[in-house]
Design a protein around this motif. Sequence first.
Motif, PDB file in Angstrom:
ATOM      1  N   ARG A  89       0.838  -1.176   0.006  1.00 41.66           N
ATOM      2  CA  ARG A  89       0.020  -0.033   0.039  1.00 41.66           C
ATOM      3  C   ARG A  89       0.942   1.228   0.064  1.00 41.66           C
ATOM      4  O   ARG A  89       0.611   2.078  -0.766  1.00 41.66           O
ATOM      5  N   LEU A  93       6.304  -0.981  -3.098  1.00 46.94           N
ATOM      6  CA  LEU A  93       5.381  -1.373  -4.339  1.00 46.94           C
ATOM      7  C   LEU A  93       4.881   0.003  -4.714  1.00 46.94           C
ATOM      8  O   LEU A  93       4.393   0.450  -5.987  1.00 46.94           O
ATOM      9  N   ALA A  94       4.461   0.790  -3.476  1.00 49.52           N
ATOM     10  CA  ALA A  94       3.565   1.921  -3.891  1.00 49.52           C
ATOM     11  C   ALA A  94       4.684   3.092  -4.823  1.00 49.52           C
ATOM     12  O   ALA A  94       4.174   4.020  -5.515  1.00 49.52           O
ATOM     13  N   ARG A  96       6.939   2.206  -6.616  1.00 47.60           N
ATOM     14  CA  ARG A  96       7.057   1.706  -7.785  1.00 47.60           C
ATOM     15  C   ARG A  96       5.993   2.222  -8.903  1.00 47.60           C
ATOM     16  O   ARG A  96       6.097   2.471  -9.926  1.00 47.60           O
ATOM     17  N   LYS A  97       4.836   1.982  -8.026  1.00 42.12           N
ATOM     18  CA  LYS A  97       3.687   2.348  -8.890  1.00 42.12           C
ATOM     19  C   LYS A  97       3.754   3.794  -8.954  1.00 42.12           C
ATOM     20  O   LYS A  97       3.084   4.351 -10.215  1.00 42.12           O
ATOM     21  N   GLU A 100       5.701   4.220 -12.013  1.00 40.78           N
ATOM     22  CA  GLU A 100       5.092   3.885 -13.211  1.00 40.78           C
ATOM     23  C   GLU A 100       4.050   4.945 -13.844  1.00 40.78           C
ATOM     24  O   GLU A 100       3.908   5.227 -14.787  1.00 40.78           O
ATOM     25  N   ASP A 101       3.313   5.464 -12.612  1.00 35.79           N
ATOM     26  CA  ASP A 101       2.154   6.516 -13.122  1.00 35.79           C
ATOM     27  C   ASP A 101       3.010   7.739 -13.744  1.00 35.79           C
ATOM     28  O   ASP A 101       2.529   8.070 -14.785  1.00 35.79           O
ATOM     29  N   GLU A 104       3.944   6.997 -17.240  1.00 39.66           N
ATOM     30  CA  GLU A 104       2.833   6.834 -17.993  1.00 39.66           C
ATOM     31  C   GLU A 104       2.336   8.097 -18.317  1.00 39.66           C
ATOM     32  O   GLU A 104       1.832   8.754 -19.389  1.00 39.66           O
TER      33      GLU A 104
END
Length: 212
Positions: A89, A93-94, A96-97, A100-101, A104
């Motif tokens: 959360r 990983l957050a 990394r997210k 990625e956002d 993008e």
Amino acid sequence: MWVLLRALSRRGARPPCGPSAPLLPPARGRKTRHDPPTKSKVGRVATPPTVDVAEFFVLSERYRQYRQTVRALRLEFVSEVRRKVYEARAGVLAERKAREDAAEHRELMAWNRAENRRLQELRIERLRREARDREQQQAEEKARQAREAEAFVQLKEREVLQLQVRSKELHHPREPGGAGGRSIGLPKELQLGRYQRRAGGQATAQGLLRAQ
């Protein structure tokens, strides 16, 4: 009597009264619930076996340690699962997210700029084409107006020439059978002025003065 009942049950017959006996012998040769105890065990009292105090203490301690170890392992597994959930959360990983956002978003912005540039080029080309079409239409309209004006001027010139011819025929009739086309009864001065009007339409008065 019980011997008789057992013999009847083994043969498959049922007595007229009393509890129902099984048709088959019990498994592994054990007695049923309704069978009486043997004669050697009629007065026996079932007493629990004696317990060694030291052995009981050792076993209790080992069971306590076992339960404590299992509880610690369970808590460790639970904490690991919760840590993974937290990292998913708001942890690695957050992050990394988020990366990625952001990547993008940059790609989408680049695509948007390229699309805007393409649409701007198409818009400029369309405006240029409309301007060329408008100029061509204006040129065609001017040419059409010029042709109409020229045709109108030519028409008016022909009408003026026709009116001049008619006025000349009315004011200066010819001799009825004359070949030279002389006017009847006109003085020389007026004839000279008529010739000058036919040449350029100037100086009728000058011709009169010269004749005097």
